[in-house]
Motif scaffolding. Structure first.
Motif, PDB file in Angstrom:
ATOM      1  N   PRO A 155       1.403  11.803   1.324  1.00 35.60           N
ATOM      2  CA  PRO A 155       2.857  11.786   1.420  1.00 35.60           C
ATOM      3  C   PRO A 155       3.466  11.408   0.081  1.00 35.60           C
ATOM      4  CG  PRO A 155       1.931   9.781   2.383  1.00 35.60           C
ATOM      5  CD  PRO A 155       0.777  10.671   2.024  1.00 35.60           C
ATOM      6  N   SER A 202       6.586  12.724   3.775  1.00 40.28           N
ATOM      7  CA  SER A 202       7.113  11.381   3.516  1.00 40.28           C
ATOM      8  C   SER A 202       8.435  11.149   4.241  1.00 40.28           C
ATOM      9  CB  SER A 202       7.333  11.221   2.012  1.00 40.28           C
ATOM     10  OG  SER A 202       8.147  10.097   1.745  1.00 40.28           O
ATOM     11  N   TYR A 233       8.023   5.132   6.484  1.00 39.79           N
ATOM     12  CA  TYR A 233       8.431   3.881   5.873  1.00 39.79           C
ATOM     13  C   TYR A 233       9.080   3.091   6.981  1.00 39.79           C
ATOM     14  CZ  TYR A 233       7.017   4.564   1.111  1.00 39.79           C
ATOM     15  OH  TYR A 233       6.263   4.699   0.001  1.00 39.79           O
ATOM     16  N   THR A 286       2.894   3.419   6.112  1.00 43.81           N
ATOM     17  CA  THR A 286       2.582   2.866   4.788  1.00 43.81           C
ATOM     18  C   THR A 286       2.924   1.382   4.744  1.00 43.81           C
ATOM     19  OG1 THR A 286       2.945   5.012   3.801  1.00 43.81           O
ATOM     20  CG2 THR A 286       3.037   3.108   2.318  1.00 43.81           C
ATOM     21  N   LYS A 303      -1.726   3.061   6.094  1.00 48.88           N
ATOM     22  CA  LYS A 303      -1.993   3.457   4.705  1.00 48.88           C
ATOM     23  C   LYS A 303      -1.743   2.284   3.765  1.00 48.88           C
ATOM     24  CE  LYS A 303      -0.495   6.949   1.301  1.00 48.88           C
ATOM     25  NZ  LYS A 303       0.451   6.301   0.398  1.00 48.88           N
ATOM     26  N   ASP A 330      -7.363   7.409  -0.744  1.00 47.93           N
ATOM     27  CA  ASP A 330      -6.681   8.054  -1.873  1.00 47.93           C
ATOM     28  C   ASP A 330      -6.552   7.082  -3.028  1.00 47.93           C
ATOM     29  OD1 ASP A 330      -4.203   6.562  -1.960  1.00 47.93           O
ATOM     30  OD2 ASP A 330      -3.216   7.986  -0.623  1.00 47.93           O
ATOM     31  N   GLY A 344      -6.471   8.143  -7.245  1.00 49.20           N
ATOM     32  CA  GLY A 344      -7.316   8.493  -8.374  1.00 49.20           C
ATOM     33  C   GLY A 344      -8.121   9.774  -8.207  1.00 49.20           C
ATOM     34  N   ARG A 394      -9.005  13.358  -8.546  1.00 51.61           N
ATOM     35  CA  ARG A 394      -8.535  14.414  -9.452  1.00 51.61           C
ATOM     36  C   ARG A 394      -9.418  15.654  -9.430  1.00 51.61           C
ATOM     37  NH1 ARG A 394      -5.153  11.602  -8.849  1.00 51.61           N
ATOM     38  NH2 ARG A 394      -3.808  10.436 -10.245  1.00 51.61           N
ATOM     39  N   GLY A 410      -2.818  13.047  -4.241  1.00 55.08           N
ATOM     40  CA  GLY A 410      -1.451  12.690  -4.612  1.00 55.08           C
ATOM     41  C   GLY A 410      -0.956  13.463  -5.818  1.00 55.08           C
ATOM     42  N   ARG A 411      -0.853  12.792  -6.968  1.00 57.45           N
ATOM     43  CA  ARG A 411      -0.171  13.380  -8.124  1.00 57.45           C
ATOM     44  C   ARG A 411      -0.589  14.794  -8.515  1.00 57.45           C
ATOM     45  NH1 ARG A 411      -0.961   8.049  -9.499  1.00 57.45           N
ATOM     46  NH2 ARG A 411       0.842   6.764 -10.011  1.00 57.45           N
TER      47      ARG A 411
HETATM   48  C1  LIG Z   1       6.029  10.306  -6.987  1.00 60.27           C
HETATM   49  C2  LIG Z   1       5.276   9.652  -5.889  1.00 60.27           C
HETATM   50  C3  LIG Z   1       5.925   9.370  -4.686  1.00 60.27           C
HETATM   51  C4  LIG Z   1       5.230   8.803  -3.644  1.00 60.27           C
HETATM   52  N1  LIG Z   1       5.863   8.630  -2.449  1.00 60.27           N
HETATM   53  C5  LIG Z   1       5.186   8.120  -1.405  1.00 60.27           C
HETATM   54  C6  LIG Z   1       5.802   8.009  -0.143  1.00 60.27           C
HETATM   55  O1  LIG Z   1       6.942   8.392   0.035  1.00 60.27           O
HETATM   56  N2  LIG Z   1       5.086   7.461   0.862  1.00 60.27           N
HETATM   57  C7  LIG Z   1       3.793   7.021   0.704  1.00 60.27           C
HETATM   58  O2  LIG Z   1       3.172   6.528   1.637  1.00 60.27           O
HETATM   59  N3  LIG Z   1       3.171   7.165  -0.488  1.00 60.27           N
HETATM   60  C8  LIG Z   1       3.832   7.695  -1.535  1.00 60.27           C
HETATM   61  N4  LIG Z   1       3.180   7.869  -2.722  1.00 60.27           N
HETATM   62  C9  LIG Z   1       1.752   7.494  -2.829  1.00 60.27           C
HETATM   63  C10 LIG Z   1       0.828   8.662  -2.424  1.00 60.27           C
HETATM   64  O3  LIG Z   1       0.896   8.924  -1.053  1.00 60.27           O
HETATM   65  C11 LIG Z   1      -0.638   8.350  -2.752  1.00 60.27           C
HETATM   66  O4  LIG Z   1      -1.021   7.126  -2.148  1.00 60.27           O
HETATM   67  C12 LIG Z   1      -0.940   8.271  -4.236  1.00 60.27           C
HETATM   68  O5  LIG Z   1      -0.195   9.210  -4.974  1.00 60.27           O
HETATM   69  C13 LIG Z   1      -2.428   8.531  -4.426  1.00 60.27           C
HETATM   70  O6  LIG Z   1      -2.815   8.359  -5.735  1.00 60.27           O
HETATM   71  P1  LIG Z   1      -2.975   9.561  -6.782  1.00 60.27           P
HETATM   72  O7  LIG Z   1      -1.605   9.967  -7.180  1.00 60.27           O
HETATM   73  O8  LIG Z   1      -3.730   8.890  -7.884  1.00 60.27           O
HETATM   74  O9  LIG Z   1      -3.759  10.684  -6.129  1.00 60.27           O
HETATM   75  C14 LIG Z   1       3.854   8.452  -3.787  1.00 60.27           C
HETATM   76  C15 LIG Z   1       3.206   8.738  -4.989  1.00 60.27           C
HETATM   77  C16 LIG Z   1       3.883   9.337  -6.031  1.00 60.27           C
HETATM   78  C17 LIG Z   1       3.131   9.665  -7.287  1.00 60.27           C
END
Ligand SMILES: Cc1cc2nc3c(=O)[nH]c(=O)nc-3n(C[C@H](O)[C@H](O)[C@H](O)COP(=O)(O)O)c2cc1C
Ligand SMILES: O=C(O)C(=O)c1ccccc1
Length: 389
Positions: free
Chosen positions: A99, A128, A152, A178, A260, A315, A317, A319, A338-339
């Motif tokens: 998300p 999300s 949330y 979360t 989470k 999750d 890291g 890649r 994620g990213r």
């Molecule tokens: C820009 C951004 C926004 C995020 N928004 C949420 C969110 O709305 N809800 C949530 O549970 N996690 C959010 N996350 C966390 C991601 O769900 C995830 O845990 C995280 O990106 C995983 O790490 P990674 O980016 O290294 O893969 C967000 C992450 C990023 C980068």
């Protein structure tokens, strides 16, 4: 769907015969640097940024890189099947899109484009609460594909109740709650640019379309948008929640619930005791606690504590395809990405997200095969060493 995800590599080589090379790099670790310069600095900083000095985000990568795979030979890997069962659902691969809120800062089609990309490959999309597109509209973009909803957990019980009802009515089946963001952390990159998406009206779509949210405002959203944004910032999360509060969610959601942001094995045990169905071992991609344990270091302890009672997801890291392999070996049933997909979205919309999913799964399929496995179920701790170990 390709019988072998790894066949994607031949597709790329064959396209190369007509001079066509992929629009984005196939090494997904390179996507972040490409967004710099192509997209606005505020949004790029928001997505790439982390808590504090970035130590947790670096530790997440280091903990995965420190583990090395020990490949096995002569094991007949012609036929492979990447599918896994998670929370009673058959998934085509051990992958879901994490998300991520506020995606319109990356691309105008935002969450709908990411959700369509996931749907095209049968990968669950986790929407999300802080999406820039309302729940109902994302659901419509997805057809009948697998969708999970990230909550949330609001200070306002009626807003939570309303979100759960809307998600259920829109076909979301799994609830991901979360826990690691009862407030936003100290994020210097955003502070130094004075950039926060909500202050630009992004990430509030579900709230601004919600009757329970509107009930807490003196004037309608469009008459006083600033007051509405402040109200959102005040109520989107709740630092006062404790474990017994989970009973409310259990009573108001009839499908699986996943927590989470669990890193401590005792928290994982509390999750199981509270009747939850799964946990995501995650430190929010290093965006919440600087100096925190790396997610991949926390994973084996959580898996040992509750792996027989809960679905353990992971999750922070991930890649590459070998990262997925390592996460499974450390005890995860599946990973959330994620990213990387967010960069794919920013660089090339829905196709960019599809590129990321296909590259990741192709590389994972080839890693499995080259390491002597026909599927995720046989991957375990014996496949890894630490450092040169
Ligand atoms: C820009 C951004 C926004 C995020 N928004 C949420 C969110 O709305 N809800 C949530 O549970 N996690 C959010 N996350 C966390 C991601 O769900 C995830 O845990 C995280 O990106 C995983 O790490 P990674 O980016 O290294 O893969 C967000 C992450 C990023 C980068
Ligand atoms: O930025 C984040 O990491 C995040 O989780 C979030 C929190 C609130 C709204 C949007 C995203």
């Amino acid at each position: 769907m390709a019988e072998h995800w790894g066949d994607f590599q031949y597709e790329i080589y064959l396209n190369g015969m007509t001079g066509a090379v992929p629009r984005l790099p196939t090494d997904l670790t390179r996507l972040e640097e490409l967004t710099e310069g192509r997209l606005e600095p505020g949004p790029v900083g928001y997505v790439a940024g982390s808590a504090g000095d970035g130590s947790t985000a670096r530790a997440n990568r280091a903990a995965l890189e420190r583990r090395r795979i020990v490949p096995r030979m002569l094991r007949d890997v012609r036929e492979r099947d990447l599918s896994v069962e998670v929370l009673g659902r058959a998934l085509p691969a051990p992958l879901a899109l994490a998300p991520v809120g506020v995606l319109s800062i990356m691309h105008p089609e935002a969450e709908s484009a990411a959700a369509r990309a996931a749907a095209a490959h049968g990968v669950p999309y986790i929407l999300s609460s802080a999406s820039s597109t309302p729940i109902e509209q994302v659901a419509e973009a997805m057809g009948d594909a697998e969708r999970w909803f990230q909550l949330y957990w609001s200070r306002d019980r009626e807003v939570t109740r309303s979100f759960l009802g809307r998600a259920r009515a829109s076909g979301f089946t799994v609830l991901v709650v979360t826990l690691d963001t009862p407030m936003l952390a100290w994020r210097p990159r955003d502070l130094d640019q004075a950039y926060l998406p909500f202050l630009h009206g992004v990430g509030t779509a579900n709230y601004f379309t919600d009757p329970a949210f509107a009930a807490g405002l003196a004037k309608p959203v469009h008459e006083d948008p600033n007051a509405a944004v402040l109200h959102f910032v005040n109520l989107f999360a709740d630092p006062g929640k404790t474990w017994p509060d989970l009973a409310f969610l259990r009573e108001n959601w009839d499908g699986p619930i996943v927590l989470k942001g669990v890193l401590h094995p005792d928290d994982a045990r509390l999750a199981a005791d509270a009747g939850m169905d799964g946990v995501v071992v995650s430190n929010h991609g290093g965006r919440q606690v600087a100096g925190s344990v790396a997610a991949a270091d926390a994973l084996p302890r959580v898996a040992r504590a509750v792996g027989d009672r809960l679905s353990v997801l992971f999750d922070s890291g991930v890649r590459t395809g070998d990262d997925v392999f390592k996460a499974l070996a450390l005890g995860a049933r599946a990973v959330l990405l994620g990213r990387p997909y967010v960069y794919g979205l920013g660089l090339d919309g829905q196709s960019g997200v599809e590129h990321v999913i296909r590259c990741l799964l192709a590389e994972f399929d080839l890693t499995l095969a080259l390491c002597g496995h026909r599927g995720p179920s046989t991957v375990g701790p014996e496949d890894l060493v630490e450092d040169g170990g």
